[in-house]
Design an enzyme around this catalytic site. Structure first.
Site, short mmCIF file in Angstrom:
data_model
loop_
_atom_site.label_atom_id
_atom_site.label_comp_id
_atom_site.label_asym_id
_atom_site.label_seq_id
_atom_site.Cartn_x
_atom_site.Cartn_y
_atom_site.Cartn_z
N ASP A 156 0.86 -1.17 0.00
CA ASP A 156 0.00 0.00 0.00
C ASP A 156 0.91 1.23 0.00
O ASP A 156 2.12 1.12 0.17
CB ASP A 156 -0.89 -0.04 1.24
CG ASP A 156 -2.01 0.99 1.18
OD1 ASP A 156 -2.13 1.68 0.14
OD2 ASP A 156 -2.76 1.11 2.16
N ASN A 201 37.15 -36.62 -1.22
CA ASN A 201 38.07 -37.37 -0.36
C ASN A 201 37.49 -38.72 0.02
O ASN A 201 38.15 -39.76 -0.03
CB ASN A 201 38.37 -36.57 0.91
CG ASN A 201 39.32 -35.41 0.65
OD1 ASN A 201 39.93 -35.34 -0.42
ND2 ASN A 201 39.45 -34.52 1.60
N ASP A 225 -5.82 -7.54 4.90
CA ASP A 225 -4.58 -7.94 4.23
C ASP A 225 -4.22 -9.40 4.48
O ASP A 225 -3.26 -9.90 3.88
CB ASP A 225 -3.41 -7.06 4.71
CG ASP A 225 -3.49 -5.64 4.17
OD1 ASP A 225 -3.85 -5.49 2.99
OD2 ASP A 225 -3.22 -4.70 4.92
N ASP A 255 -0.77 -4.42 6.80
CA ASP A 255 -0.93 -4.27 8.25
C ASP A 255 -2.39 -4.13 8.67
O ASP A 255 -2.68 -3.87 9.82
CB ASP A 255 -0.13 -3.07 8.76
CG ASP A 255 -0.58 -1.75 8.11
OD1 ASP A 255 -1.51 -1.78 7.27
OD2 ASP A 255 0.00 -0.70 8.44
N ASP A 276 34.80 -30.31 9.85
CA ASP A 276 33.53 -29.73 10.31
C ASP A 276 33.71 -28.34 10.88
O ASP A 276 32.80 -27.50 10.80
CB ASP A 276 32.89 -30.62 11.39
CG ASP A 276 32.18 -31.82 10.81
OD1 ASP A 276 32.00 -31.86 9.57
OD2 ASP A 276 31.81 -32.73 11.58
N ASN A 297 36.87 -36.10 9.36
CA ASN A 297 35.53 -35.53 9.28
C ASN A 297 35.33 -34.46 10.35
O ASN A 297 34.76 -33.40 10.09
CB ASN A 297 34.50 -36.65 9.45
CG ASN A 297 33.09 -36.18 9.11
OD1 ASN A 297 32.88 -35.55 8.09
ND2 ASN A 297 32.15 -36.50 9.97
#
Length: 881
Positions: free
Chosen positions: A337, A676, A612, A608, A705, A701
């Protein structure tokens, strides 16, 4: 004496409560017209639980910790490690269990912080209801409403439970979410038959619906899952519709999982066929599975989205649904609006004019009576009238003192009539009905007109002049309301049917100037690839004036009347080119949004108001503001703490940054990490020994990480933020097919060098391969995180420091006391420059592959023959993701 806590409504015989007088219902619930005491309400909250449709499953600290180990692969690995302890291999088993525990604790620490941050942000925009506690009105969170509470309701309020009406004034509710009825339903106190159908219970307000107009006081009878809406939601067990981001993440997870399971089962079977130890082969296969599966993906996504939500909160954008962040980043059309978004939102009364266009104290007095006595939802127009009359000094000829008038009745504003009427009585008993509203709607119920001299005559004589004056004011950008009245022989109570044969008095002329800097803000949004469309209920003349001032095209304005004459298909073809929609009815907003989505746009909508909610639900991105009515805030995905397009622009950038950082984990998982593990699986087929022990695989691993956990804090290149981007699983598959095999090529190169050039022994091979794989996987993060040459894109400090620390740790481990338990050994000096050379060559090759890859992607987007283009000097560009 406070009422005692009552047992559940069904036990007290309240049902069917719509067939009971209000006094009986109050007594049965142990309540009264003054409501419950705070102590009684607290007791009932414990008894009935929170007023939510879903049973709240609050994740405990222990539950969150245990959830880090719920992966079937992790559980099988733990079981196998424990089994190997009993078979005599205690050292390796303890190492495996320790690494699994550390990895789980890392995920727990990060995810716990993310969850706490999100909970604090959502608390900012919780919806509240006005209840009477101990005879005093107070605002409480909707979740804390209990049976027996007495609630006060007005236009825009969400109904916080199934309620019996105690009092109502011209009350209309929208029950479309429950009954499917598209028109507002009038509600009033009554006693109905016990077998009255749900849609006919006009004395009941249902949870999940909302007030369209009028006011009410109601007794809450049922809350949460015991409401009619709760029963429906329980029976359907409907899950929220997945958005594109959620579907993409799930497909990516399934893709890696399918590859992983196929590979792991094949490797285990082949190793057993080659007569290698079964337990070692099983642990090796499971360790590979841990390395291959995207077990960190849920945690990484949660951390990234929560971190993004915190950044967006700092920019005054509160995220209600985390996964909507991706949609915000990919949004390319934004509908809004004009009031408060494009304009200042502080409406000023420019003048009150008679039918000739001259300032009129008489018209202003009538408008003030209407605005001062109205009790519906707060609106800026009435506030502007009140402020004008109460200003110091007050307007000449207008008295703010209304003590000589008594309000008898009110016909509240609604979105069909678009007007509000107040019935007042003067000290002498003279009654006047004052009506104020949209100019056309007031004029249509008027048959007479009052001239500047106070004389009343037929409206037909001046209708053309009045319409001309209205058109002129609208063309100048003013918002114009009409004022009319009726007096004489009027009843003490009035209804909508009494709004007829009114006398038109004049115009109320309001001015809401464009916001300072809004033109630049719209240009910035356009620079982000987001195009603004204005959807307003104002007439085309006002809309064109404001739209032109803020830089929107006024060449083609589509009105609500035009929409009635367009089919859905015709609207879909036309809607993309239109920037201004005027005189749009509430139900037409949703149609515009859906047409834009069908045309291929990712659509955001800011609303709002009461009308709406449906448009907010229909949009890909529903945006509201913290000052919005409850129903709008409830429907929104994002809530702005300030109604400002500049705030939205900041939110879009943060949304794109969050999405881009989430994708970086995907790129990392599909490049060095995946390569890998794939190489390790292949090497196990031709080597006489396992290339890495299970504990060594898990250590690899775990170390890789750490950088991935810091992705949320990483910077994003400006060109990535410049355009909307969407999840593209095909793009990710292409990325995987380029960078995964590239990693494997250098892995096998490492194998060859270690075995045939350096003549590495078993422990030396594993140590050298471990160091090379961890260092290369860590450094490749710096390459795949950007489309630019990596030396021209600065990573975030946490990511850079963690990456370098992990690489240093991988080099240092063979020289530490951990080397022995992990099965590593010190490498001869000649190994180090060779391994370093392989890593440098791999990083350089990945950088070159990235350049070619993104060049081909831009070529794919442009759909141009490859021979027409040369590879660019920079990898930056506009990609699918």
């Amino acid at each position: 004496m406070s009422p005692k806590p009552a047992p559940g409504p069904a036990e007290t015989g309240v049902d069917p409560f719509w067939s009971r007088p209000s006094s009986d219902a109050l007594q049965a619930l142990g309540s009264s017209p003054t409501g419950l005491t705070s102590a009684a309400a607290a007791d009932r909250l414990k008894q009935y639980g929170p007023n939510t449709l879903k049973a709240q499953r609050k994740t405990t600290t222990v539950g969150l910790l245990l959830s880090q180990f719920k992966s079937p692969i992790i559980l099988i690995l733990v079981f196998a490690a424990i089994l190997s302890i009993f078979l005599g291999d205690r050292t390796d088993s303890i190492i495996i269990l320790s690494i699994v525990l550390i990895s789980g604790l890392l995920g727990f620490w990060q995810e716990r912080g993310a969850n706490n941050a999100v909970a604090k942000l959502l608390a900012i925009v919780q919806i509240e209801a006005r209840v009477t506690r101990g005879g005093k009105p107070t605002d409480v969170h909707v979740e804390e409403i209990v049976p027996g509470d007495v609630v006060s309701l007005a236009a825009g309020d969400i109904i916080p439970g199934d309620c019996l009406l105690l009092e109502a004034n011209d009350l209309f509710a929208d029950e479309a979410t429950l009954t499917g009825e598209t028109y507002p339903v009038e509600k009033e106190p009554a006693v109905l038959a016990a077998d009255t159908a749900l849609s006919k219970r006009t004395n009941v307000l249902f949870m999940g619906t909302h007030v369209i107009s009028g006011t009410a006081t109601a007794l809450v009878v049922h809350t949460g899952q015991t409401t009619e809406f709760g029963k429906v939601s329980q029976s359907l067990r409907a899950r929220p519709v997945e958005n594109e981001f959620e579907r993409g993440v799930k497909r990516f997870g399934y893709l890696l999982l399918e590859v992983t399971m196929t590979l792991v089962i094949a490797i285990f079977a082949i190793n057993v066929y080659l007569h290698r130890p079964v337990v070692d082969s099983f642990l090796f296969s499971l360790a590979l599975a841990v390395g291959l599966t995207p077990q960190l993906l849920p945690a990484i996504i949660s951390i990234n989205l929560a971190h993004g939500a915190r950044r967006m909160a700092a920019k005054k954008v509160i995220v209600k649904r985390l996964v909507s962040i991706e949609n915000l980043g990919s949004m390319n059309v934004f509908c809004s609006d004009k009031t408060g978004t494009l304009t200042e939102g502080v409406v000023r009364l420019d003048s009150a004019q008679d039918v000739k266009g001259t300032p009129s104290a008489r018209v202003l007095r009538l408008a003030y009576i209407n605005a001062a006595f109205e009790t519906g939802f707060t609106n800026p127009l009435d506030q502007a009238i009140r402020d004008t009359v109460k200003a110091k000094p007050p307007p000449e000829g207008v008295d703010a003192d209304l003590s000589d008038l008594k309000k008898l009745d009110e016909i509240p504003y609604d979105f069909l009539r678009k007007r509000l009427s107040i019935l007042v009585e003067a000290a002498g008993g003279h009654r006047t009905l004052v009506t104020k509203g949209t100019f056309a709607k007031v004029l249509e119920v008027s048959t007479k007109v009052e001239g500047p001299d106070g004389k009343v005559g037929p409206l037909s004589h001046l209708r053309a002049a009045i319409n001309k004056r209205y058109t002129q004011l609208s063309s100048d950008g003013f918002r114009v309301l009409g004022v009319a009245y009726a007096d004489g022989d009027l009843p003490e109570r009035v209804a909508k049917e009494d709004e007829h044969d009114l006398t038109f008095a004049g115009f109320l002329v309001f001015f809401d100037p464009p916001k300072q800097g809004v033109v630049d803000t719209i240009a910035q949004l356009r620079g982000l690839g987001v195009h603004l469309k204005m959807i307003t209920g104002d007439n085309p003349l006002v809309a064109a004036n404001v739209g032109g001032q803020v830089g929107l095209s006024t060449a083609d304005i589509l009105t609500g009347k035009d929409l009635h004459g367009l089919s859905d298909e015709a609207l879909m073809k036309k809607v993309s080119a239109v920037q201004i929609f005027a005189e749009i009815e509430p139900n037409q907003k949703e149609r515009i949004i859906l047409a834009l989505r069908k045309a291929g746009h990712v659509v955001g909508y800011m609303g709002d108001g009461i009308n709406d909610a449906s448009a907010l639900h229909a949009a890909d991105v529903g945006i509201s503001v913290n000052q919005a009515v409850d129903v709008a805030k409830e429907a929104a995905d994002f809530v702005l703490l300030e109604k400002d397009l500049a705030v939205l622009g900041d939110g879009i950038r943060e949304g794109r940054k969050t999405f881009a950082n989430t994708l970086k984990y995907v790129f990392m998982a599909t490049s060095a990490n995946f390569g890998n593990m794939f190489s390790m699986a292949g090497a196990s087929l031709f080597l006489k020994f396992l290339p890495l022990l299970p504990g060594q695989i898990l250590m690899t691993n775990l170390l890789t990480d750490f950088p991935e956990m810091t992705i949320a804090t990483d910077g994003v290149d400006p060109e990535i933020l410049a355009v909307p981007r969407r999840w593209d699983i095909r793009f990710i598959r292409r990325f995987m097919l380029v960078f995964g095999p590239l990693s494997s090529v250098f892995d096998f190169t490492t194998f060859a060098v270690l075995l045939w050039v350096l003549h590495a022994k078993e422990k030396e091979f594993r140590t050298g391969w471990f160091v090379e794989s961890v260092v290369s996987a860590a450094l490749i993060v710096l390459v795949v995180r950007t489309r630019r040459p990596f030396i021209r894109s600065r990573p975030g400090k946490p990511l850079l420091i963690t990456t370098l620390a992990v690489a240093a740790a991988a080099v240092a481990i063979p020289f530490t006391p951990l080397a022995g338990p992990l099965g590593f050994t010190r490498l001869p000096a000649v190994f180090w420059p060779v391994l370093a050379g392989i890593v440098v060559l791999y990083v350089a090759s990945a950088e070159g592959a990235k350049r070619v890859f993104y060049w081909r992607e831009r070529l794919r987007e442009a759909r141009l023959p490859a021979l027409l283009l040369d590879p660019p000097s920079s990898a930056a560009g506009r990609g699918g993701v």
